[in-house]
Motif scaffolding. Structure first.
Motif, PDB file in Angstrom:
ATOM      1  N   ASP A 144     -49.067  24.612   7.950  1.00  0.00           N
ATOM      2  CA  ASP A 144     -48.711  23.254   7.536  1.00  0.00           C
ATOM      3  C   ASP A 144     -47.540  22.716   8.366  1.00  0.00           C
ATOM      4  N   LEU A 145     -47.869  22.294   9.574  1.00  0.00           N
ATOM      5  CA  LEU A 145     -46.852  21.722  10.467  1.00  0.00           C
ATOM      6  C   LEU A 145     -46.923  20.199  10.521  1.00  0.00           C
ATOM      7  N   GLY A 146     -47.349  19.600   9.409  1.00  0.00           N
ATOM      8  CA  GLY A 146     -47.336  18.138   9.341  1.00  0.00           C
ATOM      9  C   GLY A 146     -45.923  17.594   9.408  1.00  0.00           C
ATOM     10  N   MET A 147     -44.969  18.400   8.921  1.00  0.00           N
ATOM     11  CA  MET A 147     -43.567  17.981   8.964  1.00  0.00           C
ATOM     12  C   MET A 147     -42.771  19.013   9.758  1.00  0.00           C
ATOM     13  N   LEU A 185     -50.933  14.830  15.638  1.00  0.00           N
ATOM     14  CA  LEU A 185     -49.544  15.285  15.796  1.00  0.00           C
ATOM     15  C   LEU A 185     -49.375  16.696  15.242  1.00  0.00           C
ATOM     16  N   GLU A 186     -50.029  16.979  14.108  1.00  0.00           N
ATOM     17  CA  GLU A 186     -49.935  18.321  13.541  1.00  0.00           C
ATOM     18  C   GLU A 186     -50.570  19.348  14.477  1.00  0.00           C
ATOM     19  N   ALA A 187     -51.686  18.968  15.119  1.00  0.00           N
ATOM     20  CA  ALA A 187     -52.328  19.870  16.093  1.00  0.00           C
ATOM     21  C   ALA A 187     -51.378  20.155  17.258  1.00  0.00           C
ATOM     22  N   GLN A 188     -50.693  19.101  17.745  1.00  0.00           N
ATOM     23  CA  GLN A 188     -49.715  19.278  18.824  1.00  0.00           C
ATOM     24  C   GLN A 188     -48.555  20.164  18.377  1.00  0.00           C
ATOM     25  N   ASN A 189     -48.112  19.969  17.128  1.00  0.00           N
ATOM     26  CA  ASN A 189     -47.011  20.779  16.592  1.00  0.00           C
ATOM     27  C   ASN A 189     -47.396  22.257  16.530  1.00  0.00           C
ATOM     28  N   LEU A 190     -48.631  22.532  16.109  1.00  0.00           N
ATOM     29  CA  LEU A 190     -49.107  23.919  16.058  1.00  0.00           C
ATOM     30  C   LEU A 190     -49.095  24.549  17.454  1.00  0.00           C
TER      31      LEU A 190
END
Length: 553
Positions: free
Chosen positions: A300-303, A202-207
């Motif tokens: 840091d796009l985990g959130m 999900l973080e990869a997609q957010n980036l």
């Protein structure tokens, strides 16, 4: 249900924490110690310091560290000094051994680290509660950062979250404070955020999404995820050279004008929030770097924060009101999306909001803090029992972090002018989008349906009007309640007549001689008197006690 020793220990630790802070003014300040909007709340005013609360949460483990970080976005629950302390809360964690890192990488991606990379630094660059980051070089020569999740951390988080969910349910069931603070909702939000953060895909997609959304901003840099080497527990992305943006040397700030960078930073976040509804939710200085090419890198796009179309419209109106220093308009917008008792007097809240916004007029970046203004207004609302949507808490926290960066890089920068100008541009773009053929087609379809049905409806209306059969239904009164009240009056009149008839009948029977007597009176007449007295007393009870209590309610 029997508890395992480890689960029992978690319950005990949490209850010790709750016993320490339950009656503390740290969590009761919104009701008892909320200061006026003109004054600041000092940490010395509380029986526990912000640092003490942060250390207590840290000692309980990584799940509670994340809980503290989540609470730092809730100004309706905690006073400002505690919000600041919890925002910087970090774990003191041990470094994961390289052999374990290598094992996790191979299990996740099916390839050894030595095959995937030309080189891989065994010593981590950073180590946090969920994972640790290593520097590596691809065979193409590209430098990357590899984040590997800690072994067993998902299981530990889920066990802790299950414990917290169970305790919070009980707190809301048996405790008024638990219900007032919606403890269970806070824990549910923590569970949602943590489970998302544990999935690196999900973080990869957010980036990738954020990089695409901000492609027009040449001074903004979002690291590209290397999807071939990404999984639920491994994230590989471009390495970000540089350092924390608030660590830029004073000489560099004198030598270079950071106004273009600050301009793009502010505009990029306005676009994320108002246009895309998808924003980097944690832009604290540790996640915002300045690269050697003088670009601002977001990491840091985990959130991430997501805003619905309706909330985007509200935020757009809110930003226009804030940029125009229109306190009355801002207060009306906040009240329109908040939950509160309709009988509540909101004049104090409106007055406080107007004053707070007037204080910030003509202030520059070093003095103006839009985020803190929003957070302060949330505190004002909490004091008045007004519940503002949690999305505005997140917005306030994002803007608060941006304020710190802007004030550091360009103290004289006019944030409000940039907001005002860019918001107007966004409004123009939105109006143009509404005029696109696909949007106009929907309007035409609605008009087509109206046009097709209008002749029939007009004909039907004129026919009913001509035949005097037109009926208008007005829902002005509660018919059932109205009828019930009439029935109640009729029943009491009837009861009064029956009592009068019983008394008159009994009085007439007293004169009739009878061999059956009670206390010297004819027995039948005496019974009629008793029945009349019982009915009369019950009627008086209904009138004097029950009706009066209903009036008070």
């Amino acid at each position: 249900m029997s508890l395992l020793p480890d689960q029992y220990d978690k319950y005990i630790r949490f209850f010790k924490f709750m016993m320490k802070y339950w009656n503390s003014d740290v969590f009761s300040y919104t009701e008892e110690k909320m200061a006026d909007s003109e004054s600041e709340i000092e940490s010395e005013n509380f029986d526990h310091s912000p640092e003490e609360l942060a250390e207590d949460l840290k000692s309980m483990g990584p799940t509670y560290v994340k809980l503290g970080q989540l609470l730092s976005t809730r100004p309706d629950l905690l006073p400002p000094p505690f919000l600041d302390a919890l925002a910087t809360l970090q774990d003191d964690v041990e470094i994961v051994d390289y052999q374990e890192v290598e094992t996790i990488f191979k299990e996740e991606l099916g390839v050894r680290i030595s095959k995937a990379f030309a080189s891989f630094e065994k010593e981590p660059l950073a180590s946090a509660s969920i994972g640790q980051v290593h520097r590596a070089v691809l065979h193409s020569g590209k430098i990357v950062a590899v984040k590997v999740q800690r072994p067993g951390i998902r299981k530990r988080f889920i066990e802790d979250l299950d414990t917290l969910m169970s305790i919070s349910e009980k707190l809301e069931t048996y405790s008024e404070m638990g219900r007032n603070y919606a403890i269970h909702s806070v824990i549910e939000e923590l569970r949602y955020v943590l489970l998302k953060e544990l999935d690196y895909t999900l973080e990869a997609q957010n980036l990738a999404t954020l990089k695409k959304n901000l492609v027009e901003f040449e001074h903004m840099f979002i690291p590209t995820p290397i999807l071939d080497y990404c999984s639920a527990k491994v994230l590989t992305m471009e390495f970000v050279e540089g350092g924390k943006i608030t660590k830029v040397s004073p000489l560099k700030r004198l030598d270079i004008s950071f106004k273009p960078l600050v301009d793009e930073l502010v505009k990029s976040y306005l676009k994320q929030i108002i246009v895309d509804g998808f924003a980097h939710a944690d832009p604290h200085p540790g996640n915002v770097y300045l690269t050697p090419e003088n670009k601002i890198a977001l990491m840091d796009l985990g959130m991430v924060a997501k805003f619905s179309n309706e909330m985007q419209e509200i935020i757009l109106k809110l930003m226009i009101g804030l940029s125009n220093y229109d306190g009355s308009r801002v207060a009306d917008i906040l009240l329109s999306i908040s939950e509160y008792d309709e009988k509540k007097d909101v004049s104090n809240f409106k007055k406080d909001v107007i004053r707070k916004i007037q204080e910030n007029e003509n202030a520059r970046a070093k003095d103006l803090q839009t985020g803190r203004v929003l957070i302060k207004m949330n505190q004002m609302a909490a004091k008045e029992g007004i519940h503002i949507p949690v999305e505005l808490n997140i917005l306030g926290k994002i803007l608060l972090n941006l304020d710190q960066i802007v004030a550091y890089l360009a103290p004289k920068y006019d944030v409000q002018k940039t907001i005002k100008d860019y918001v107007q541009l966004l409004m123009q773009q939105r109006m143009k989008e509404n005029l696109k053929p696909e949007n106009l087609m929907e309007v035409f379809l609605e008009m087509k349906e109206l046009t097709e049905n209008l002749p029939y409806r007009l004909n039907k209306f004129s026919e009913l009007l001509a035949d005097n059969r037109l009926k208008i239904k007005v829902d002005a009164i509660d018919e059932q309640r109205f009828t019930g009240a009439f029935q109640k009056v009729a029943n009491r009149i009837t009861a009064g007549l029956i009592i009068a008839a019983l008394i008159i009948g009994a009085a007439m029977l007293v004169r009739v001689p009878s061999s059956w007597t009670i206390a010297g009176y004819p027995g039948f007449a005496f019974i009629l008197f008793v029945i009349a007295a019982i009915i009369g007393l019950y009627l008086l009870y209904e009138i004097l006690l029950k009706d009066e209590s209903k009036k008070e309610k």
